[in-house]
Scaffold this motif. Sequence first.
Motif, PDB file in Angstrom:
ATOM      1  N   VAL A  23       0.843  -1.205   0.000  1.00 38.14           N
ATOM      2  CA  VAL A  23       0.000   0.000   0.000  1.00 38.14           C
ATOM      3  C   VAL A  23       0.876   1.251   0.000  1.00 38.14           C
ATOM      4  N   ALA A  24       1.900   1.252   0.854  1.00 34.99           N
ATOM      5  CA  ALA A  24       2.785   2.421   0.938  1.00 34.99           C
ATOM      6  C   ALA A  24       3.531   2.657  -0.376  1.00 34.99           C
ATOM      7  N   LEU A  25       3.943   1.577  -1.038  1.00 35.35           N
ATOM      8  CA  LEU A  25       4.646   1.713  -2.323  1.00 35.35           C
ATOM      9  C   LEU A  25       3.727   2.317  -3.389  1.00 35.35           C
ATOM     10  N   ILE A  26       2.498   1.841  -3.443  1.00 35.53           N
ATOM     11  CA  ILE A  26       1.553   2.376  -4.423  1.00 35.53           C
ATOM     12  C   ILE A  26       1.272   3.849  -4.135  1.00 35.53           C
ATOM     13  N   GLN A  27       1.099   4.180  -2.870  1.00 39.60           N
ATOM     14  CA  GLN A  27       0.844   5.574  -2.515  1.00 39.60           C
ATOM     15  C   GLN A  27       2.063   6.463  -2.787  1.00 39.60           C
ATOM     16  N   LYS A  28       3.238   5.867  -2.729  1.00 34.62           N
ATOM     17  CA  LYS A  28       4.481   6.609  -3.002  1.00 34.62           C
ATOM     18  C   LYS A  28       4.609   6.952  -4.491  1.00 34.62           C
ATOM     19  N   TYR A  29       4.273   5.963  -5.350  1.00 38.64           N
ATOM     20  CA  TYR A  29       4.533   6.134  -6.776  1.00 38.64           C
ATOM     21  C   TYR A  29       3.311   6.588  -7.584  1.00 38.64           C
ATOM     22  N   ALA A  30       2.113   6.431  -7.050  1.00 39.61           N
ATOM     23  CA  ALA A  30       0.900   6.700  -7.829  1.00 39.61           C
ATOM     24  C   ALA A  30       0.180   7.943  -7.333  1.00 39.61           C
ATOM     25  N   SER A  31      -0.482   8.615  -8.259  1.00 41.35           N
ATOM     26  CA  SER A  31      -1.340   9.752  -7.918  1.00 41.35           C
ATOM     27  C   SER A  31      -2.343   9.924  -9.042  1.00 41.35           C
ATOM     28  N   MET A  32      -3.311  10.799  -8.835  1.00 43.54           N
ATOM     29  CA  MET A  32      -4.314  11.052  -9.874  1.00 43.54           C
ATOM     30  C   MET A  32      -3.649  11.650 -11.115  1.00 43.54           C
ATOM     31  N   ASP A  33      -2.624  12.481 -10.880  1.00 41.47           N
ATOM     32  CA  ASP A  33      -1.931  13.123 -12.004  1.00 41.47           C
ATOM     33  C   ASP A  33      -0.948  12.188 -12.688  1.00 41.47           C
ATOM     34  N   ALA A  34      -0.405  11.234 -11.923  1.00 42.18           N
ATOM     35  CA  ALA A  34       0.595  10.317 -12.485  1.00 42.18           C
ATOM     36  C   ALA A  34       0.325   8.898 -11.988  1.00 42.18           C
ATOM     37  N   PRO A  35      -0.696   8.243 -12.545  1.00 42.20           N
ATOM     38  CA  PRO A  35      -1.045   6.894 -12.072  1.00 42.20           C
ATOM     39  C   PRO A  35       0.005   5.860 -12.450  1.00 42.20           C
ATOM     40  N   ILE A  36       0.021   4.763 -11.701  1.00 42.77           N
ATOM     41  CA  ILE A  36       0.796   3.594 -12.095  1.00 42.77           C
ATOM     42  C   ILE A  36      -0.041   2.842 -13.127  1.00 42.77           C
ATOM     43  N   ILE A  37       0.532   2.584 -14.284  1.00 39.79           N
ATOM     44  CA  ILE A  37      -0.205   1.904 -15.354  1.00 39.79           C
ATOM     45  C   ILE A  37       0.300   0.472 -15.476  1.00 39.79           C
ATOM     46  N   ILE A  38      -0.606  -0.484 -15.308  1.00 39.58           N
ATOM     47  CA  ILE A  38      -0.259  -1.891 -15.434  1.00 39.58           C
ATOM     48  C   ILE A  38      -1.234  -2.564 -16.399  1.00 39.58           C
ATOM     49  N   THR A  39      -0.856  -3.748 -16.853  1.00 43.40           N
ATOM     50  CA  THR A  39      -1.727  -4.536 -17.721  1.00 43.40           C
ATOM     51  C   THR A  39      -2.037  -5.864 -17.039  1.00 43.40           C
ATOM     52  N   LEU A  40      -3.320  -6.134 -16.838  1.00 42.72           N
ATOM     53  CA  LEU A  40      -3.770  -7.397 -16.262  1.00 42.72           C
ATOM     54  C   LEU A  40      -4.845  -7.989 -17.162  1.00 42.72           C
ATOM     55  N   ASN A  41      -4.657  -9.236 -17.569  1.00 41.79           N
ATOM     56  CA  ASN A  41      -5.623  -9.915 -18.453  1.00 41.79           C
ATOM     57  C   ASN A  41      -5.909  -9.109 -19.724  1.00 41.79           C
ATOM     58  N   GLY A  42      -4.874  -8.466 -20.246  1.00 44.13           N
ATOM     59  CA  GLY A  42      -5.024  -7.704 -21.478  1.00 44.13           C
ATOM     60  C   GLY A  42      -5.644  -6.331 -21.302  1.00 44.13           C
ATOM     61  N   LYS A  43      -5.969  -5.950 -20.067  1.00 41.67           N
ATOM     62  CA  LYS A  43      -6.588  -4.651 -19.803  1.00 41.67           C
ATOM     63  C   LYS A  43      -5.583  -3.707 -19.152  1.00 41.67           C
ATOM     64  N   LYS A  44      -5.577  -2.466 -19.625  1.00 40.60           N
ATOM     65  CA  LYS A  44      -4.735  -1.449 -19.001  1.00 40.60           C
ATOM     66  C   LYS A  44      -5.465  -0.851 -17.809  1.00 40.60           C
ATOM     67  N   LEU A  45      -4.805  -0.830 -16.683  1.00 41.62           N
ATOM     68  CA  LEU A  45      -5.393  -0.283 -15.462  1.00 41.62           C
ATOM     69  C   LEU A  45      -4.533   0.872 -14.966  1.00 41.62           C
ATOM     70  N   LYS A  46      -5.183   1.960 -14.588  1.00 43.07           N
ATOM     71  CA  LYS A  46      -4.477   3.130 -14.066  1.00 43.07           C
ATOM     72  C   LYS A  46      -4.730   3.207 -12.555  1.00 43.07           C
ATOM     73  N   ILE A  47      -3.719   2.853 -11.783  1.00 41.54           N
ATOM     74  CA  ILE A  47      -3.846   2.822 -10.323  1.00 41.54           C
ATOM     75  C   ILE A  47      -3.438   4.176  -9.757  1.00 41.54           C
ATOM     76  N   VAL A  48      -4.326   4.768  -8.963  1.00 40.09           N
ATOM     77  CA  VAL A  48      -4.028   6.075  -8.373  1.00 40.09           C
ATOM     78  C   VAL A  48      -3.854   6.018  -6.856  1.00 40.09           C
ATOM     79  N   ASN A  49      -4.298   4.902  -6.252  1.00 35.07           N
ATOM     80  CA  ASN A  49      -4.178   4.801  -4.792  1.00 35.07           C
ATOM     81  C   ASN A  49      -4.443   3.357  -4.384  1.00 35.07           C
ATOM     82  N   ALA A  50      -4.240   3.069  -3.118  1.00 36.00           N
ATOM     83  CA  ALA A  50      -4.515   1.735  -2.567  1.00 36.00           C
ATOM     84  C   ALA A  50      -4.820   1.882  -1.089  1.00 36.00           C
ATOM     85  N   ALA A  51      -5.536   0.915  -0.539  1.00 37.33           N
ATOM     86  CA  ALA A  51      -5.863   0.920   0.890  1.00 37.33           C
ATOM     87  C   ALA A  51      -5.892  -0.512   1.395  1.00 37.33           C
TER      88      ALA A  51
END
Length: 325
Positions: A23-51
Amino acid sequence: MQKRKGKTLALDISGQDNEKNLVALIQKYASMDAPIIITLNGKKLKIVNAAKLGGGNPEPKADIKLILADKSKIGLSMKKPNFGFFESWMNKKKTLQMLISVGMSPEEANVIVNGLIEKAAAMSNSREFKNEVLGEYDAMIELVGKGHKINAAAKKENKFIIDSFSVTGPIKNDVANKLLKDKKHRFGTSNISSSFKVENIYVPLNELLGRNYKSFLKNVIGGGRDNPFKADYVLVGTFRSSLKEADLIKALESAKSVDQVVDDYSNDPEVNIKFRLRPITATRAAYSTTNAGKYRKGSEFYADESVGVSWTVHVAMGKTVHVAK
């Protein structure tokens, strides 16, 4: 430390810290302005936060929720490498609920649970098992003395009383200290570890559940209808707080959907998902507050007060098992 496939393994990290670190790593690297972009099952997901999730009854199957840019959420179940359990310390009610939730009738579920209870009862009353359990208790009393408070709390008229183990910490600490001074080292030397062999019982689920096996796996891995936050994906790995963003992305992209995990487990002959019936003895309840709670919980599945043992049910994974016939 050891690196493998983008995941940094730190074998000394607890499951709770592992989740907090992610959770801390995602919150460190991701934000609404600069999401973490990953691909799962062929879908692009833009992660902006985690809990982190947890607590409640039933407890969420997802350990973490990933929050996406479109405000949708994904449930992530986290497992450390070489994990062994999907569900732990279940009593009779929870085991029945789990079986009914995958389509079994209450009658069918009761037949299975009563069969498990019969196995626990048979093991509890086998001569070898009883000798180990009672021998363990006798060894403890030999070391602490018959007049010790734990003996008076544990036994009444030659029966072990399940609810008696709410004794105070100092009493348990005194028991533990005396056990560790045993010259025969029957309870370990620096940390308590009983040398008395108390067998678990393993029952393969694919044989027991038949056509309901895959539904059972899906519920136990991802959560049933009543789960407050189901898991959508399963992520196996251990995370240091210093993990780099590129390695974090690789790790997240290694997650598998619950359906993929169910298919992998149900089609792999090397994987053996099973019910594990685990005993807790009166002796182990006497020197550990954690064990005492599990001992009392076991009374809600099966307990034998004449032997001093109670049992709980686990859903475990492994390859080599001692199978109950």
